[in-house]
Write a protein that holds these residues in place. Structure first.
Motif, PDB file in Angstrom:
ATOM      1  N   MET A 193      50.682  35.407  40.830  1.00  0.00           N
ATOM      2  CA  MET A 193      49.580  35.382  39.862  1.00  0.00           C
ATOM      3  C   MET A 193      49.499  34.016  39.192  1.00  0.00           C
ATOM      4  SD  MET A 193      48.920  38.009  36.696  1.00  0.00           S
ATOM      5  CE  MET A 193      47.317  38.086  35.884  1.00  0.00           C
ATOM      6  N   LEU A 194      50.648  33.449  38.843  1.00  0.00           N
ATOM      7  CA  LEU A 194      50.676  32.132  38.204  1.00  0.00           C
ATOM      8  C   LEU A 194      50.163  31.051  39.154  1.00  0.00           C
ATOM      9  CD1 LEU A 194      54.130  32.503  36.429  1.00  0.00           C
ATOM     10  CD2 LEU A 194      51.929  32.185  35.278  1.00  0.00           C
ATOM     11  N   ARG A 195      50.321  31.261  40.459  1.00  0.00           N
ATOM     12  CA  ARG A 195      49.820  30.307  41.455  1.00  0.00           C
ATOM     13  C   ARG A 195      48.346  30.534  41.771  1.00  0.00           C
ATOM     14  NH1 ARG A 195      55.042  31.666  45.156  1.00  0.00           N
ATOM     15  NH2 ARG A 195      56.516  30.188  44.234  1.00  0.00           N
ATOM     16  N   GLY A 196      47.757  31.550  41.170  1.00  0.00           N
ATOM     17  CA  GLY A 196      46.353  31.829  41.401  1.00  0.00           C
ATOM     18  C   GLY A 196      46.071  32.666  42.631  1.00  0.00           C
ATOM     19  N   ARG A 197      47.115  33.301  43.177  1.00  0.00           N
ATOM     20  CA  ARG A 197      46.958  34.069  44.413  1.00  0.00           C
ATOM     21  C   ARG A 197      46.832  35.564  44.175  1.00  0.00           C
ATOM     22  NH1 ARG A 197      51.974  31.102  47.537  1.00  0.00           N
ATOM     23  NH2 ARG A 197      51.102  28.975  47.547  1.00  0.00           N
ATOM     24  N   ARG A 198      46.984  36.008  42.954  1.00  0.00           N
ATOM     25  CA  ARG A 198      46.868  37.422  42.624  1.00  0.00           C
ATOM     26  C   ARG A 198      46.057  37.576  41.340  1.00  0.00           C
ATOM     27  NH1 ARG A 198      49.278  37.877  46.873  1.00  0.00           N
ATOM     28  NH2 ARG A 198      51.284  38.889  47.236  1.00  0.00           N
ATOM     29  N   THR A 199      45.286  38.635  41.280  1.00  0.00           N
ATOM     30  CA  THR A 199      44.643  39.017  40.031  1.00  0.00           C
ATOM     31  C   THR A 199      45.523  40.053  39.328  1.00  0.00           C
ATOM     32  OG1 THR A 199      43.446  40.873  41.012  1.00  0.00           O
ATOM     33  CG2 THR A 199      42.373  38.689  41.074  1.00  0.00           C
ATOM     34  N   TYR A 200      45.220  40.304  38.084  1.00  0.00           N
ATOM     35  CA  TYR A 200      45.968  41.323  37.339  1.00  0.00           C
ATOM     36  C   TYR A 200      45.873  42.669  38.056  1.00  0.00           C
ATOM     37  CZ  TYR A 200      47.347  44.361  33.468  1.00  0.00           C
ATOM     38  OH  TYR A 200      47.969  45.320  32.695  1.00  0.00           O
ATOM     39  N   GLU A 201      44.675  43.004  38.518  1.00  0.00           N
ATOM     40  CA  GLU A 201      44.468  44.291  39.189  1.00  0.00           C
ATOM     41  C   GLU A 201      45.273  44.389  40.480  1.00  0.00           C
ATOM     42  OE1 GLU A 201      42.077  42.338  38.009  1.00  0.00           O
ATOM     43  OE2 GLU A 201      41.528  43.569  36.260  1.00  0.00           O
ATOM     44  N   GLN A 202      45.350  43.289  41.221  1.00  0.00           N
ATOM     45  CA  GLN A 202      46.132  43.287  42.457  1.00  0.00           C
ATOM     46  C   GLN A 202      47.621  43.468  42.180  1.00  0.00           C
ATOM     47  OE1 GLN A 202      44.752  39.485  43.954  1.00  0.00           O
ATOM     48  NE2 GLN A 202      43.472  40.465  45.520  1.00  0.00           N
ATOM     49  N   ILE A 203      48.097  42.799  41.131  1.00  0.00           N
ATOM     50  CA  ILE A 203      49.504  42.966  40.763  1.00  0.00           C
ATOM     51  C   ILE A 203      49.788  44.408  40.395  1.00  0.00           C
ATOM     52  CG2 ILE A 203      51.166  42.493  38.913  1.00  0.00           C
ATOM     53  CD1 ILE A 203      50.522  39.653  39.031  1.00  0.00           C
ATOM     54  N   GLN A 204      48.921  45.005  39.588  1.00  0.00           N
ATOM     55  CA  GLN A 204      49.149  46.389  39.182  1.00  0.00           C
ATOM     56  C   GLN A 204      49.179  47.312  40.391  1.00  0.00           C
ATOM     57  OE1 GLN A 204      46.858  47.767  35.880  1.00  0.00           O
ATOM     58  NE2 GLN A 204      47.405  49.915  36.200  1.00  0.00           N
ATOM     59  N   HIS A 205      48.264  47.104  41.320  1.00  0.00           N
ATOM     60  CA  HIS A 205      48.216  47.951  42.521  1.00  0.00           C
ATOM     61  C   HIS A 205      49.513  47.825  43.324  1.00  0.00           C
ATOM     62  CE1 HIS A 205      46.635  50.136  45.915  1.00  0.00           C
ATOM     63  NE2 HIS A 205      46.806  49.091  46.719  1.00  0.00           N
ATOM     64  N   ARG A 206      49.983  46.608  43.506  1.00  0.00           N
ATOM     65  CA  ARG A 206      51.195  46.386  44.276  1.00  0.00           C
ATOM     66  C   ARG A 206      52.427  46.946  43.565  1.00  0.00           C
ATOM     67  NH1 ARG A 206      51.170  42.067  48.200  1.00  0.00           N
ATOM     68  NH2 ARG A 206      49.025  41.546  48.760  1.00  0.00           N
ATOM     69  N   ILE A 207      52.470  46.793  42.249  1.00  0.00           N
ATOM     70  CA  ILE A 207      53.595  47.327  41.478  1.00  0.00           C
ATOM     71  C   ILE A 207      53.595  48.858  41.541  1.00  0.00           C
ATOM     72  CG2 ILE A 207      54.562  47.585  39.157  1.00  0.00           C
ATOM     73  CD1 ILE A 207      55.125  44.891  40.395  1.00  0.00           C
ATOM     74  N   GLU A 208      52.413  49.449  41.498  1.00  0.00           N
ATOM     75  CA  GLU A 208      52.321  50.912  41.590  1.00  0.00           C
ATOM     76  C   GLU A 208      52.861  51.408  42.926  1.00  0.00           C
ATOM     77  OE1 GLU A 208      48.189  51.537  40.891  1.00  0.00           O
ATOM     78  OE2 GLU A 208      48.409  51.647  38.699  1.00  0.00           O
ATOM     79  N   ILE A 209      52.504  50.711  44.006  1.00  0.00           N
ATOM     80  CA  ILE A 209      53.001  51.102  45.333  1.00  0.00           C
ATOM     81  C   ILE A 209      54.520  50.978  45.394  1.00  0.00           C
ATOM     82  CG2 ILE A 209      53.048  50.469  47.770  1.00  0.00           C
ATOM     83  CD1 ILE A 209      50.110  49.612  47.472  1.00  0.00           C
ATOM     84  N   ALA A 210      55.039  49.847  44.921  1.00  0.00           N
ATOM     85  CA  ALA A 210      56.488  49.618  44.957  1.00  0.00           C
ATOM     86  C   ALA A 210      57.222  50.648  44.108  1.00  0.00           C
ATOM     87  CB  ALA A 210      56.803  48.214  44.477  1.00  0.00           C
TER      88      ALA A 210
END
Length: 218
Positions: A193-210
Motif C-alpha cells: 500500500m505504501l508503494r502505491g500497489r494496493r488500495t485500502y479495500e484491496q488490503i482489507q480483502h486480502r487480510i480477510e482471506i488470510a
C-alpha cells in the motif's frame, strides 16, 4: 496516530555517537522510573516521531531529536543507545495506542477472523494517516539490528482478540504461530500500500482471506 507531529526544522545530518554532555542521571529500570523520567522519555519519543513523520528515519538525527525534546544529547543516549532503539520505541507507542483503542472499543465480530481483521484495519488506518512515518518505521523494523518486538506484540494482541477469552483446542504455540503469520501478511500488504500497489479495500480483502484461512481452527 495521536502523537503530535510538528514540522521539523531542516537540520543537516550530524555525526551520531554517544556524548558525554548532560547532567541527568541514567534512567532507572522501568519498574522504578520516576514520573519525570517517564515524561522525559515520552518527550523524546514524540520528538522522534514528529521528525520521522516529515522526513523519515533519516530526519531522526540523534542531536536533532535531543534538541527538539529539550534534553541533553548524553541523556538521549542513556534512554536510547541507538537510532534503531528509538524507532522501536516509536512503534511501541503506536501499539500502546492501538491496544488502548481495542480496550475502549473491543471488536464485536462474531468470528475470530473478523475480530482480527478489525484490529489490523484499525492499525492500517492509524498508520496511513502519516504514510511517511509508517513507511520509515516498517522499513526500519524489517532491517532492524536490535530486538524489535513489533511482530510479537501484534501477534499477541491478535491472539487475545481472536480467542476473546475462549478455550481453543490448538496448542498455545500453534495459536501464536498462526496469528504471527497473519501479522506477517498484514505487514507485507501494508508495504504494498505504501508503494502505491494496493488500495485500502484491496488490503482489507486480502487480510480477510488470510484471516479466514489461518484462524479457522480458532
Amino acid at each position: 496516530m495521536r502523537t503530535s507531529r510538528a514540522v521539523a526544522d531542516a537540520t543537516p545530518p550530524l555525526p551520531e555517537g554517544p556524548s558525554t554532555t548532560g547532567s541527568h542521571p541514567a534512567p532507572a529500570t522501568p519498574g522504578v522510573r520516576t514520573r519525570s523520567q517517564h515524561q522525559r522519555r515520552r518527550r523524546i519519543v514524540q520528538a522522534a516521531a514528529a521528525l520521522a513523520s516529515r522526513g523519515g528515519v533519516e530526519a531522526m538525527q540523534m542531536r536533532t531529536v535531543a534538541e527538539r525534546a529539550g534534553v541533553a544529547l548524553g541523556t538521549l543516549y542513556r534512554y536510547f543507545p541507538s537510532k534503531m532503539d528509538l524507532v522501536v520505541a516509536v512503534v511501541g507507542e503506536e501499539i500502546d495506542l492501538l491496544e488502548s483503542s481495542i480496550e475502549r472499543r473491543p471488536p464485536h465480530a462474531a468470528h475470530p477472523a473478523g475480530r482480527a481483521v478489525d484490529v489490523l484495519m484499525r492499525a492500517t488506518r492509524g498508520l496511513m494517516r502519516e504514510p511517511e512515518l509508517a513507511d520509515a518505521l516498517i522499513r526500519s523494523l524489517i532491517m532492524a539490528e536490535v530486538e524489535a518486538p513489533f511482530g510479537d506484540r501484534m501477534a499477541s494482541l491478535l491472539l487475545r482478540v481472536a480467542t476473546d477469552g475462549r478455550t481453543v483446542s490448538l496448542p498455545a504455540e500453534d495459536q501464536l504461530a498462526l496469528t504471527g503469520s497473519l501479522t506477517g501478511v498484514w505487514v507485507q500488504e501494508l508495504l504494498e500500500m505504501l508503494r502505491g500497489r494496493r488500495t485500502y479495500e484491496q488490503i482489507q480483502h486480502r487480510i480477510e482471506i488470510a484471516a479466514e484461512r489461518l484462524l479457522t481452527g480458532f
